[in-house]
Design a protein around this motif. Structure first.
Motif, PDB file in Angstrom:
ATOM      1  N   GLN A  84      39.989  27.978   1.528  1.00  0.00           N
ATOM      2  CA  GLN A  84      39.045  28.202   0.679  1.00  0.00           C
ATOM      3  C   GLN A  84      37.474  28.169   0.929  1.00  0.00           C
ATOM      4  OE1 GLN A  84      40.250  28.889  -2.479  1.00  0.00           O
ATOM      5  NE2 GLN A  84      42.062  29.184  -1.174  1.00  0.00           N
ATOM      6  N   ILE A  85      37.274  28.012   2.464  1.00  0.00           N
ATOM      7  CA  ILE A  85      35.957  28.181   2.930  1.00  0.00           C
ATOM      8  C   ILE A  85      35.532  29.470   3.072  1.00  0.00           C
ATOM      9  CG2 ILE A  85      36.834  27.598   5.131  1.00  0.00           C
ATOM     10  CD1 ILE A  85      34.260  26.323   5.762  1.00  0.00           C
ATOM     11  N   LYS A  86      34.782  29.947   2.350  1.00  0.00           N
ATOM     12  CA  LYS A  86      34.488  31.479   2.436  1.00  0.00           C
ATOM     13  C   LYS A  86      33.777  31.955   3.646  1.00  0.00           C
ATOM     14  CE  LYS A  86      34.225  32.306  -2.542  1.00  0.00           C
ATOM     15  NZ  LYS A  86      33.241  32.712  -3.566  1.00  0.00           N
ATOM     16  N   HIS A  87      32.836  31.227   4.275  1.00  0.00           N
ATOM     17  CA  HIS A  87      32.320  31.535   5.539  1.00  0.00           C
ATOM     18  C   HIS A  87      32.109  30.418   6.736  1.00  0.00           C
ATOM     19  CE1 HIS A  87      30.845  35.223   3.302  1.00  0.00           C
ATOM     20  NE2 HIS A  87      30.518  34.468   2.251  1.00  0.00           N
ATOM     21  N   PRO A  88      33.296  30.133   6.949  1.00  0.00           N
ATOM     22  CA  PRO A  88      33.291  29.168   8.081  1.00  0.00           C
ATOM     23  C   PRO A  88      32.414  29.438   9.125  1.00  0.00           C
ATOM     24  CG  PRO A  88      35.286  30.367   8.177  1.00  0.00           C
ATOM     25  CD  PRO A  88      34.658  30.779   6.996  1.00  0.00           C
ATOM     26  N   LYS A  89      31.770  28.448   9.943  1.00  0.00           N
ATOM     27  CA  LYS A  89      31.146  28.671  11.151  1.00  0.00           C
ATOM     28  C   LYS A  89      32.092  28.987  12.112  1.00  0.00           C
ATOM     29  CE  LYS A  89      27.222  28.428   9.006  1.00  0.00           C
ATOM     30  NZ  LYS A  89      26.372  29.314   8.560  1.00  0.00           N
ATOM     31  N   VAL A  90      33.093  28.158  12.224  1.00  0.00           N
ATOM     32  CA  VAL A  90      34.397  27.974  13.642  1.00  0.00           C
ATOM     33  C   VAL A  90      35.609  28.126  12.950  1.00  0.00           C
ATOM     34  CG1 VAL A  90      34.992  26.817  15.477  1.00  0.00           C
ATOM     35  CG2 VAL A  90      32.500  26.629  14.934  1.00  0.00           C
ATOM     36  N   GLU A 142      37.182  25.807   9.699  1.00  0.00           N
ATOM     37  CA  GLU A 142      38.513  26.370   9.166  1.00  0.00           C
ATOM     38  C   GLU A 142      39.649  26.197  10.347  1.00  0.00           C
ATOM     39  OE1 GLU A 142      39.541  30.283   7.835  1.00  0.00           O
ATOM     40  OE2 GLU A 142      38.981  31.175   9.633  1.00  0.00           O
ATOM     41  N   VAL A 143      40.972  25.856   9.886  1.00  0.00           N
ATOM     42  CA  VAL A 143      41.972  25.717  10.886  1.00  0.00           C
ATOM     43  C   VAL A 143      43.025  26.934  10.436  1.00  0.00           C
ATOM     44  CG1 VAL A 143      43.458  24.177  11.873  1.00  0.00           C
ATOM     45  CG2 VAL A 143      41.546  23.230  10.961  1.00  0.00           C
ATOM     46  N   VAL A 144      43.229  27.605  11.285  1.00  0.00           N
ATOM     47  CA  VAL A 144      44.167  28.741  11.184  1.00  0.00           C
ATOM     48  C   VAL A 144      45.455  28.480  12.053  1.00  0.00           C
ATOM     49  CG1 VAL A 144      44.531  31.241  11.392  1.00  0.00           C
ATOM     50  CG2 VAL A 144      42.303  30.461  11.108  1.00  0.00           C
ATOM     51  N   ALA A 169      41.464  35.029  10.918  1.00  0.00           N
ATOM     52  CA  ALA A 169      40.245  34.061  10.964  1.00  0.00           C
ATOM     53  C   ALA A 169      39.086  34.753  10.377  1.00  0.00           C
ATOM     54  CB  ALA A 169      40.038  33.791  12.555  1.00  0.00           C
ATOM     55  N   LYS A 170      38.426  33.859   9.820  1.00  0.00           N
ATOM     56  CA  LYS A 170      37.040  34.203   9.411  1.00  0.00           C
ATOM     57  C   LYS A 170      35.784  33.730   9.901  1.00  0.00           C
ATOM     58  CE  LYS A 170      38.426  32.835   5.354  1.00  0.00           C
ATOM     59  NZ  LYS A 170      38.790  32.284   3.846  1.00  0.00           N
ATOM     60  N   GLY A 171      35.781  32.856  10.820  1.00  0.00           N
ATOM     61  CA  GLY A 171      34.601  32.163  11.232  1.00  0.00           C
ATOM     62  C   GLY A 171      33.850  33.008  12.291  1.00  0.00           C
ATOM     63  N   GLU A 172      32.518  32.585  12.372  1.00  0.00           N
ATOM     64  CA  GLU A 172      31.753  33.242  13.226  1.00  0.00           C
ATOM     65  C   GLU A 172      32.115  33.292  14.587  1.00  0.00           C
ATOM     66  OE1 GLU A 172      27.109  33.123  14.065  1.00  0.00           O
ATOM     67  OE2 GLU A 172      27.742  31.959  12.486  1.00  0.00           O
ATOM     68  N   TYR A 173      32.686  31.965  14.902  1.00  0.00           N
ATOM     69  CA  TYR A 173      33.033  31.693  16.470  1.00  0.00           C
ATOM     70  C   TYR A 173      34.343  31.268  16.101  1.00  0.00           C
ATOM     71  CZ  TYR A 173      28.532  32.119  18.501  1.00  0.00           C
ATOM     72  OH  TYR A 173      27.244  32.420  18.983  1.00  0.00           O
ATOM     73  N   VAL A 174      35.469  31.569  17.184  1.00  0.00           N
ATOM     74  CA  VAL A 174      36.807  30.890  17.368  1.00  0.00           C
ATOM     75  C   VAL A 174      36.814  30.145  18.355  1.00  0.00           C
ATOM     76  CG1 VAL A 174      37.822  32.948  15.991  1.00  0.00           C
ATOM     77  CG2 VAL A 174      37.719  33.141  18.569  1.00  0.00           C
ATOM     78  N   LEU A 192      34.458  28.824  23.416  1.00  0.00           N
ATOM     79  CA  LEU A 192      34.082  29.094  22.152  1.00  0.00           C
ATOM     80  C   LEU A 192      33.467  30.468  22.096  1.00  0.00           C
ATOM     81  CD1 LEU A 192      33.308  27.991  19.040  1.00  0.00           C
ATOM     82  CD2 LEU A 192      31.054  27.899  19.943  1.00  0.00           C
ATOM     83  N   TYR A 193      34.312  31.408  21.335  1.00  0.00           N
ATOM     84  CA  TYR A 193      34.084  32.874  21.275  1.00  0.00           C
ATOM     85  C   TYR A 193      33.532  33.444  20.265  1.00  0.00           C
ATOM     86  CZ  TYR A 193      37.896  31.980  24.950  1.00  0.00           C
ATOM     87  OH  TYR A 193      38.307  31.568  26.351  1.00  0.00           O
ATOM     88  N   ARG A 194      32.507  34.128  20.415  1.00  0.00           N
ATOM     89  CA  ARG A 194      32.091  34.764  19.086  1.00  0.00           C
ATOM     90  C   ARG A 194      33.096  35.982  18.974  1.00  0.00           C
ATOM     91  NH1 ARG A 194      28.436  39.327  18.554  1.00  0.00           N
ATOM     92  NH2 ARG A 194      28.460  39.633  20.959  1.00  0.00           N
TER      93      ARG A 194
END
Length: 732
Positions: A366-372, A401-403, A448-453, A539-541
């Motif tokens: 439910q987190i719309k724009h996770p950073k990671v 977020e955790v995928v 995944a929706k994060g800016e980084y993974v 940590l990957y963009r």
């Protein structure tokens, strides 16, 4: 032979009734199609039977090699021979034409490339009448003429009981498990007619005897077996259907035909279905093992879908299987990729698994724009997954977020994941059939929706401040990838003693400038002997991965070697921090400690090929090529080390294709590699795969040779030798 045969034949006694002869005691059905080389020997053996009151129904499907003409010659001499013309080239259709025309009380079958003993039908008919049997069967010979005529007895009924009438369905089911060999028996026509037993009319000769055998065994009330060898079954006819490896689904078609028969006869299905499913698996396994490598997956997938359905419906009875076979069936039903990997002939003939097995998004965060986004592939880690998730969900940085991708777990893992997803809205939960870590990670990347993974194995953990430290540093410097360190924890002292490498394997104790190119950091790490291939140390963009279309190579292990290479080298902005963010667990049964097998060698080989292709596509860079060749050398050393730890090396090597085996031999044995047959070697060396493989063995050798030449003789000599070799190579 045909010319003199009429003098030798004994006429059948007849009684005239309205101009027609009385019905014979036995009808022999003989289906034929282009068996000119064998037909005379076959028909003559039937005409010579000591049981003379028979009719011989020759059902020809349009032979063009002289078969029909030879049969016609027999029909002119012997009135018992009747010719039936089939308008379809189908063994089942031909047999049904024969059944419809047959007037005998019993039906016999003779394949028209075989031949039979003179007293075969008399012996079987007398036994049938004496014991009031509806089925009588015997053993047979394997017959060949390749090295002179040879008939070797084959006791097909060895595990059955001879001379005693029994009901196969209720008394002794062993006969179900024998080779169908329907031509080694006779069958009461009334039984076939009343029970609606017909042959399956599929094209060609495609194992239609299988369903007929099962139906007969199912309905027979009085079966009798003779301990005699009366039929000569030809083994050296290259045109026989048993040799056709291209007929992928012929056996399954017969199983489905028999299953429809059981649906129409529910009184039999109730008695026999659980036993039949065990028998079906053995038939399927036999067919699967005979297929060409390129056809095995397709048939295995059919096996999986059918046995998965039976598994879920609770129809499989464990008591019908041996312990070993039950393990196989369980794997087939629940983890088909694993079954294929264990049983296939050539693993590289597999398809792309993710195109067949679609992942299922069960819960979306439910987190719309996770950073990671922390990506966690999971398979059977119920004892560890809770601790792993806690280490992510309790981060000091909340915008995570955790995928989670459940990769077909068979333990309690899924229940734990579901419970966590219900109480924390930052979890995305995906489920897929077991396909391996690579496919699971790729599924997570798609969602995944994060800016980084980040990547985290399901038995490892993160330092609680890890995501925050990494994200802020990556944001500050605009990084494509930020690498970090880790530390290992051992479950036992024995593991620590046996695997000391992991104590410091994830530490890079070096000062790194704030920002480097990926190329420069790779060269620096290689020089310091600290290049690490684990994606769990970066940590990957996410946009960077998408721009370069970077995913994990599916269907292999050691995929990290390839992923790490293709992510670090193109990156323009990377860095490294010494913080020990990853907490790696060293335990029994993990990928780090598991027994080495084919998959380890294969994974390394694929990585060598793919890295080579990748490097070849880059602009020439001597320093980089040298470092990459050293890394390839390191992978090849790992291959040799793993090969030495494999228990059954021969079984392992067989799973490689011919081209792959040649490359493997070169890596494992070098100049002492086994020699290939000239023709095979020429074909292999002409292949693109071999040329690519030659590249990654060529670069390390030539670069090392050039370096040694420079060290020993200086630059001028090295350049001169290089020019001489070029001139020799191109003739100028």
């Amino acid at each position: 032979m045909v010319k003199n045969m009429s003098d030798e034949l004994q006429r059948v006694s007849k009684t005239e009734q309205g101009g027609e002869t009385s019905a014979p005691v036995l009808s022999v059905i003989m289906p034929s199609l282009n068996v000119g080389a064998y037909i005379e020997e076959c028909v003559e053996s039937v005409c010579r039977q000591t049981l003379q009151d028979i009719e011989i129904l020759c059902v020809d499907a349009g032979s063009t090699d002289g078969t029909l003409e030879k049969i016609q010659a027999f029909a002119q001499k012997d009135p018992r021979v009747r010719i039936i013309h089939s308008d379809k080239k189908s063994y089942g259709y031909q047999m049904n034409l024969g059944l419809d025309a047959a007037r005998g009380a019993y039906i016999g079958i003779v394949e028209t490339d075989d031949w039979i003993e003179p007293d075969m039908f008399e012996s079987m008919y007398r036994a049938a009448k004496e014991h009031n049997a509806d089925v009588v069967k015997c053993n047979y010979y394997w017959y060949t003429t390749q090295q002179g005529k040879q008939s070797k007895p084959f006791e097909n009924l060895a595990k059955c009981t001879y001379g005693k009438v029994f009901c196969p369905r209720t008394d002794d089911r062993t006969i179900f498990t024998t080779t169908p060999a329907i031509w080694s028996g006779i069958y009461a026509k009334d039984m076939l007619t009343q029970q609606g037993i017909r042959f399956h009319e599929t094209p060609g000769a495609s194992f239609q005897d299988t369903s007929f055998h099962f139906m007969v065994c199912t309905v027979s009330q009085r079966c009798l077996l003779l301990d005699r060898y009366l039929h000569h079954y030809r083994k050296d006819n290259a045109g026989s259907s048993v040799h056709s490896k291209g007929k992928v689904f012929c056996v399954s078609d017969e199983m489905h035909y028999y299953e429809r028969f059981l649906e129409e006869h529910p009184q039999y299905k109730e008695d026999i279905y659980s036993f039949y499913l065990a028998l079906k698996y053995e038939k399927y396994r036999w067919n699967y093992s005979r297929l060409m490598p390129e056809n095995q997956w397709e048939f295995m997938y059919l096996m999986h879908t059918e046995f998965e359905a039976a598994w879920k419906a609770g129809l499989l009875d464990r008591n019908q299987f041996s312990a070993e076979t039950w393990e196989q069936v369980s794997t087939l039903a629940t983890t088909p990729v694993r079954y294929y990997r264990n049983t296939c002939k050539v693993y590289s003939a597999r398809p792309e698994f993710h195109q067949i097995f679609q992942d299922e998004l069960l819960v979306e965060s439910q987190i719309k724009h996770p950073k990671v986004s922390v990506i966690v592939p999971i398979y059977n880690t119920e004892d560890y997954i809770g601790e792993t998730l806690d280490s992510v969900l309790n981060q000091t940085f909340p915008e995570v977020e955790v995928v989670c991708v459940n990769d077909g777990s068979t333990d309690g893992t899924m229940d734990i994941l579901t419970a966590y997803a219900k109480r924390d809205p930052r979890i995305t939960l995906i489920s897929q059939a077991n396909q391996g870590q690579s496919t699971a990670r790729n599924a997570a990347l798609r969602h995944a929706k994060g800016e980084y993974v980040m990547f985290l194995d399901s038995d490892d953990m993160l330092d609680l401040s890890g995501a925050e430290v990494l994200y802020h540093r990556a944001q500050r410097d605009g990084l494509d990838v930020l690498y970090y360190d880790g530390r290992s924890i051992y479950e036992t002292e024995t593991l620590k003693k046996n695997h000391p490498f992991y104590e410091t394997a994830y530490e890079y104790d070096a000062d790194v400038p704030d920002v480097l190119t990926g190329r420069d950091l790779f060269l620096m790490m290689r020089r310091d002997r600290k290049y690490r291939v684990s994606p769990c140390l970066g940590l990957y963009r996410r946009e960077y991965l998408m721009e370069h279309q970077v995913t994990f190579k599916e269907g292999i292990v050691h995929e990290d070697n390839l992923f790490s290479m293709v992510t670090i080298l193109p990156a323009q902005r990377v860095s490294h921090v010494r913080d020990q963010i990853l907490i790696r667990r060293v335990r029994e049964g993990s990928t780090m400690t598991v027994q080495k097998n084919f998959m380890h060698l294969y994974g390394y080989l694929v990585c060598l090929q793919e890295i080579t292709r990748f490097i070849q596509a880059q602009p020439y860079d001597e320093e980089l090529y040298t470092a990459v060749s050293e890394e390839l050398d390191n992978i090849m050393r790992c291959m040799r080390g793993d090969f030495a730890k494999i228990a059954d090396t021969q079984a392992c090597i067989k799973k490689f294709s011919a081209v792959e085996r040649l490359m493997l031999d070169s890596i494992l044995y070098g100049k002492n590699a086994p020699k290939q047959v000239d023709g095979e070697a020429a074909l292999i060396r002409a292949s693109m795969t071999y040329r690519i493989g030659s590249f990654f063995t060529f670069i390390p050798r030539k670069i090392r040779g050039g370096i040694r030449c420079f060290q020993e003789h200086g630059m001028d000599y090295t350049v001169r030798r290089f020019k001489e070799k070029i001139a020799h190579k191109f003739g100028r």
